[in-house]
Design a protein around this motif. Structure first.
Motif, mmCIF file in Angstrom:
data_model
loop_
_atom_site.group_PDB
_atom_site.id
_atom_site.type_symbol
_atom_site.label_atom_id
_atom_site.label_comp_id
_atom_site.label_asym_id
_atom_site.label_seq_id
_atom_site.Cartn_x
_atom_site.Cartn_y
_atom_site.Cartn_z
ATOM 1 N N PHE A 111 0.827 -1.207 0.000
ATOM 2 C CA PHE A 111 0.000 0.000 0.000
ATOM 3 C C PHE A 111 0.861 1.258 0.000
ATOM 4 C CE2 PHE A 111 -3.828 -2.257 2.161
ATOM 5 C CZ PHE A 111 -4.172 -2.808 0.932
ATOM 6 N N ASN A 156 3.713 1.710 -1.246
ATOM 7 C CA ASN A 156 4.394 1.930 -2.526
ATOM 8 C C ASN A 156 3.465 1.808 -3.735
ATOM 9 O OD1 ASN A 156 7.469 2.141 -1.919
ATOM 10 N ND2 ASN A 156 6.746 0.472 -0.611
ATOM 11 N N ASP A 157 2.148 1.581 -3.464
ATOM 12 C CA ASP A 157 1.143 1.492 -4.517
ATOM 13 C C ASP A 157 1.544 0.476 -5.590
ATOM 14 O OD1 ASP A 157 -1.225 2.071 -5.818
ATOM 15 O OD2 ASP A 157 -0.387 3.762 -6.941
ATOM 16 N N VAL A 158 1.875 -0.748 -5.115
ATOM 17 C CA VAL A 158 2.260 -1.827 -6.038
ATOM 18 C C VAL A 158 1.438 -3.075 -5.731
ATOM 19 C CG1 VAL A 158 4.601 -0.981 -6.406
ATOM 20 C CG2 VAL A 158 4.147 -2.543 -4.494
ATOM 21 N N MET A 159 1.404 -3.993 -6.694
ATOM 22 C CA MET A 159 0.663 -5.238 -6.545
ATOM 23 C C MET A 159 1.574 -6.421 -6.219
ATOM 24 S SD MET A 159 -2.639 -4.781 -7.083
ATOM 25 C CE MET A 159 -3.283 -6.342 -7.649
ATOM 26 N N GLN A 217 -0.392 -9.481 -4.444
ATOM 27 C CA GLN A 217 -1.649 -9.264 -3.723
ATOM 28 C C GLN A 217 -2.631 -10.423 -3.912
ATOM 29 O OE1 GLN A 217 -3.738 -5.547 -3.838
ATOM 30 N NE2 GLN A 217 -1.908 -4.313 -3.455
#
Length: 375
Positions: free
Chosen positions: A336, A338-341, A358
């Protein structure tokens, strides 16, 4: 093993009788940690102190490894039990080594054996014996003093340990470090431990079992996963919190959901080599590693189509990496932030160990629900 059978404690006052512990029953298998949890005044500390007879029970039985402790005098009983409290109580005029050796010397150990035990234990909690054995308590930080308090209780190798909010006074960062060191030590020593806490996160992390108390009674006694997935009643559900699904992420490590088949190439690889690596896997992510096998970047399969030149011309920096030992709550938090999956995982030496995504986290959470329903 610790067994509590109908353990009861009442206090008689001039105008009333208070039931501090009301027919408490539980069995803690050898080598496991049981966390006693509940609001203030619920009876958890009273139950703990009855085990080493700091508070005498009114009725019921306590068995340690099958032996009824009512037949032992206080000294015999307490020789079998290590005891750690929040206020550590190290002797200020003694060195760390002398503090650790107090109980072994009382039990008649020779000084060479006692000192060897002190050095062994201090190393187990991540402190260098050469630096710390000859310091005095005032020369240690609060977290270091707490570690010494824990290993002092372990010095005579008791089969049972009682711990009353042992990390409660430590700041959050050092508390996590000490908890991790303690769990590593427990994995090796396998003591039977009763652990009082007021912190549900600590209980989930530390406990093989959790006993949730209210008004002297146990409301639920179960594995952490079962309590979080299936609270026994509204009180338990309210106590563990509305975010109990997120708390369950603590119960799974990154290692358990890591995809080790992610394609990998070196920094000196060509786009053609990256394309070949991608074809052998379903992953669109190709991780770039250095000569020591540490992850240093990534490219995507789409970027490599028709590309030419050096892989370093296309590589993106990794936003973050996570150790395989990290729990999934820490992993999700990093995603969250780093806004990555997905994130690259590393082993204890910093080498690439795979990726965690995720969807893999979501699937793992679903699996823990299935397991909890089957148990």
């Amino acid at each position: 093993m610790i067994q509590l059978e109908n353990l009861t404690k009442t206090f008689t006052l001039p105008s009333t009788t208070i039931v501090a512990a009301d027919k408490v029953n539980m069995t803690v298998p050898s080598g496991e940690i049981c966390v006693l949890l509940g609001p203030s005044g619920c009876g958890k500390t009273t139950a703990l102190k009855m085990i080493n007879r700091l508070i005498p029970p009114t009725s019921g039985r306590i068995l340690i490894n099958g032996e009824d402790t009512s037949g032992l005098n206080d000294i015999e009983l307490r020789r079998q039990i290590g005891y750690v409290i929040q206020q550590i109580g190290l002797f200020p005029n003694m060195t760390v080594e002398q503090n650790i050796c107090v109980v072994p010397k009382m039990l008649g150990w020779d000084i060479k054996r006692a000192k060897a035990r002190a050095a062994e234990l201090i190393d187990l909690v991540g402190l260098d014996p050469r630096q710390f054995l000859h310091r005095y308590p005032k020369e240690l930080s609060g977290g270091q003093q707490q570690r010494i308090g824990v290993i002092r209780a372990l010095a005579a190798d008791p089969p049972v340990m009682l711990m009353d909010e042992p990390f409660g006074a430590i700041d959050p960062i050092n508390r996590e470090i000490i908890q991790d060191e303690f769990l590593k030590m427990q994995a090796e020593l396998k003591k039977t431990i009763m652990f009082v806490s007021h912190d549900i996160d600590e209980a989930v992390k530390m406990g093989d079992k959790i006993a949730i108390f209210r008004a002297g009674k146990i409301e639920q006694f179960d594995a952490p996963d079962k309590i979080l997935a299936h609270p026994a009643n509204p009180f338990v559900a309210d106590f563990v919190g509305a975010d109990r699904t997120l708390k369950r992420l603590r119960l799974v490590t990154a290692e358990e959901v890591t995809d080790r088949n992610c394609p990998v190439v070196s920094r000196r690889a060509t786009p053609q080599e990256a394309r070949n690596a991608a074809r052998s896997s379903d992953s669109r992510i190709i991780v770039v590693i250095d000569a020591d096998h540490r992850p240093v970047g990534y490219v995507t399969a789409e970027e490599m189509e028709g590309a030419d030149g050096s892989i370093t011309d296309f590589a993106h920096a990794l936003p973050a990496t996570v150790p395989v030992r990290a729990d999934l709550r820490a992993v999700v938090s990093e995603m969250f932030a780093n806004d990555v999956m997905w994130l690259a995982c590393t082993d204890d030496k910093g080498r690439f160990a795979g990726i965690v995504t995720q969807p893999a986290v979501t699937a793992a959470l679903g699996e823990t629900y299935k397991r909890s329903e089957m148990n």
